[in-house]
Design an enzyme around this catalytic site. Structure first.
Site, short mmCIF file in Angstrom:
data_model
loop_
_atom_site.label_atom_id
_atom_site.label_comp_id
_atom_site.label_asym_id
_atom_site.label_seq_id
_atom_site.Cartn_x
_atom_site.Cartn_y
_atom_site.Cartn_z
N TRP A 1 -33.43 78.14 45.86
CA TRP A 1 -33.25 78.62 44.48
C TRP A 1 -33.43 80.13 44.39
CZ3 TRP A 1 -30.48 75.74 41.66
CH2 TRP A 1 -30.50 74.35 41.83
N ASP B 1 -39.26 82.16 38.00
CA ASP B 1 -38.57 80.89 37.77
C ASP B 1 -39.57 79.78 38.02
OD1 ASP B 1 -37.05 78.59 37.84
OD2 ASP B 1 -35.72 79.24 39.45
N LYS C 1 -37.33 68.76 34.61
CA LYS C 1 -38.31 68.33 35.60
C LYS C 1 -39.66 68.02 34.96
CE LYS C 1 -35.87 71.26 38.91
NZ LYS C 1 -35.15 70.26 39.69
#
Length: 363
Positions: free
Chosen positions: A104, A174, A198
């Protein structure tokens, strides 16, 4: 009575608290006597706006009500933030500093390179991202507009336990896969962001929590929908928000409060992760953790078996027993159990029992 629910270890969209789903089920057709679902209401109406504002306030409350921070509800997932951040902050003469920790982080870096100058402040690539760079290794560019980090890599299974003091350089993180999984000192961060799917709610909502000064003065040269000040100035109601997702997020935030807040949530997450890692570590090599022990994630437990054939059999047998989402990401293979806040300990206990039995039969 509900049928037995799956043991859901999906990486995202992921498990939601059963209590939240049941509340949403009860209110789906008629929200608080309005004769409508909240999905059918105008986002300009008082009923929806009260839910919208409550979710913002509840989120900040769980984070300790830090002064000077604002909450934005956006769309497009964290992937859109990979572009929005450099579009809003990378002007001529400044650089975006990035810590490269895996899948990511690399995507965020790739998007930033399209917009402006980037700099790798630290990297875990030499270990194939199975170990995080230490905080002392991070070297921020002198002309950095910000330092960007990924707190938890869902694919590799690494997680930062702490964050650096970046001085006058804004720290942007993030936190898509571990937001609200533990207490945070928000004063360390200038901006954090997360896709909701999530730990916060369903897919479709992206949360940005930032110091207000980070959200003002976006360049007029980028489209309105990609400017933070557009959403700040309109309380995230510039266009139609993902209203049902925000409603569900608010219910998840209530559920976190009911668990005792982030201190108790962290304890529960430590117990769940510790149970699985213990089985891995005590298996005498039958199971092998992918990540250096000090950098292991509490959200995404990644592990391997002796060979791919045995891993395929593990996946096959686990699916027969009702375990969902155990197969590792296609880019790295192996096995992965994602154990976000809403995954109950009972599911983890069932998984560890299965792991022990599978080793007994196949070891």
């Amino acid at each position: 009575m509900m049928n037995k629910r799956a043991f859901n270890f999906n990486a995202g969209p992921a498990a939601l608290p059963l209590e939240v789903l049941e509340r949403a089920q009860a209110e789906l057709v008629d929200y608080k006597g309005t004769g409508m679902s909240i999905m059918e209401m105008s986002h300009r109406g008082a009923v929806y706006e009260s839910v919208h504002n409550e979710a913002q306030e509840r989120l900040l409350s769980l984070l300790g009500n830090p002064k000077g921070y604002k909450v934005l509800f956006l769309q497009g997932g964290a992937s859109t933030q990979f572009a929005m951040i450099p579009m809003n902050f990378l002007s001529a003469g400044v650089t975006g500093s990035y810590v490269n920790t895996g899948s990511w982080a690399k995507k965020a870096i790739s998007e930033a390179k399209i917009i402006g100058e980037t700099h790798i402040a630290a990297s875990g690539e030499s270990s194939k991202f199975m170990k995080l760079p230490s905080l002392s290794e991070i070297e921020i560019a002198e002309n950095a507009a910000y330092l960007h980090m990924t707190s938890n890599e869902t694919i590799e299974g690494t997680q930062f336990k702490d964050f650096p003091d970046t001085g006058n350089t804004p720290l942007i993180v993030d936190m898509s896969s571990d937001i609200l999984s533990r207490p945070l000192d928000m004063n360390k961060f200038d901006m954090i962001y997360a896709g909701a799917q999530k730990n916060l709610g369903p897919s479709g909502v992206t949360v940005v929590i930032a110091k207000e000064e980070m959200l003002t003065g976006s360049p007029k040269t980028i489209p309105s929908m990609l400017r933070y000040d557009t959403f700040l100035g309109n309380n995230s109601l510039y266009n139609t928000p993902p209203s049902f997702g925000i409603y569900l997020m608010n219910e998840v935030l209530k559920w976190i409060e009911e668990q005792g807040g982030l201190v108790q949530v962290e304890k529960a997450n430590e117990k769940k992760a510790g149970s699985i890692y213990q089985v891995i570590d005590e298996s005498q090599g039958f199971y092998r953790g992918c990540v250096d022990a000090e950098d292991r994630s509490r959200m995404n437990v990644t592990f391997r078996l002796a060979d791919e054939a045995l891993e395929k059999e593990f996946i096959k047998q686990s699916e027969k027993e009702g375990f969902i989402g155990i197969k590792g990401h296609r880019s790295v293979g192996g096995l992965r159990a994602s154990i976000y806040n809403a995954v109950p300990y009972e599911s983890v206990k069932a998984l560890t029992d299965f792991m022990k039995e599978f080793q007994k039969i196949n070891g």
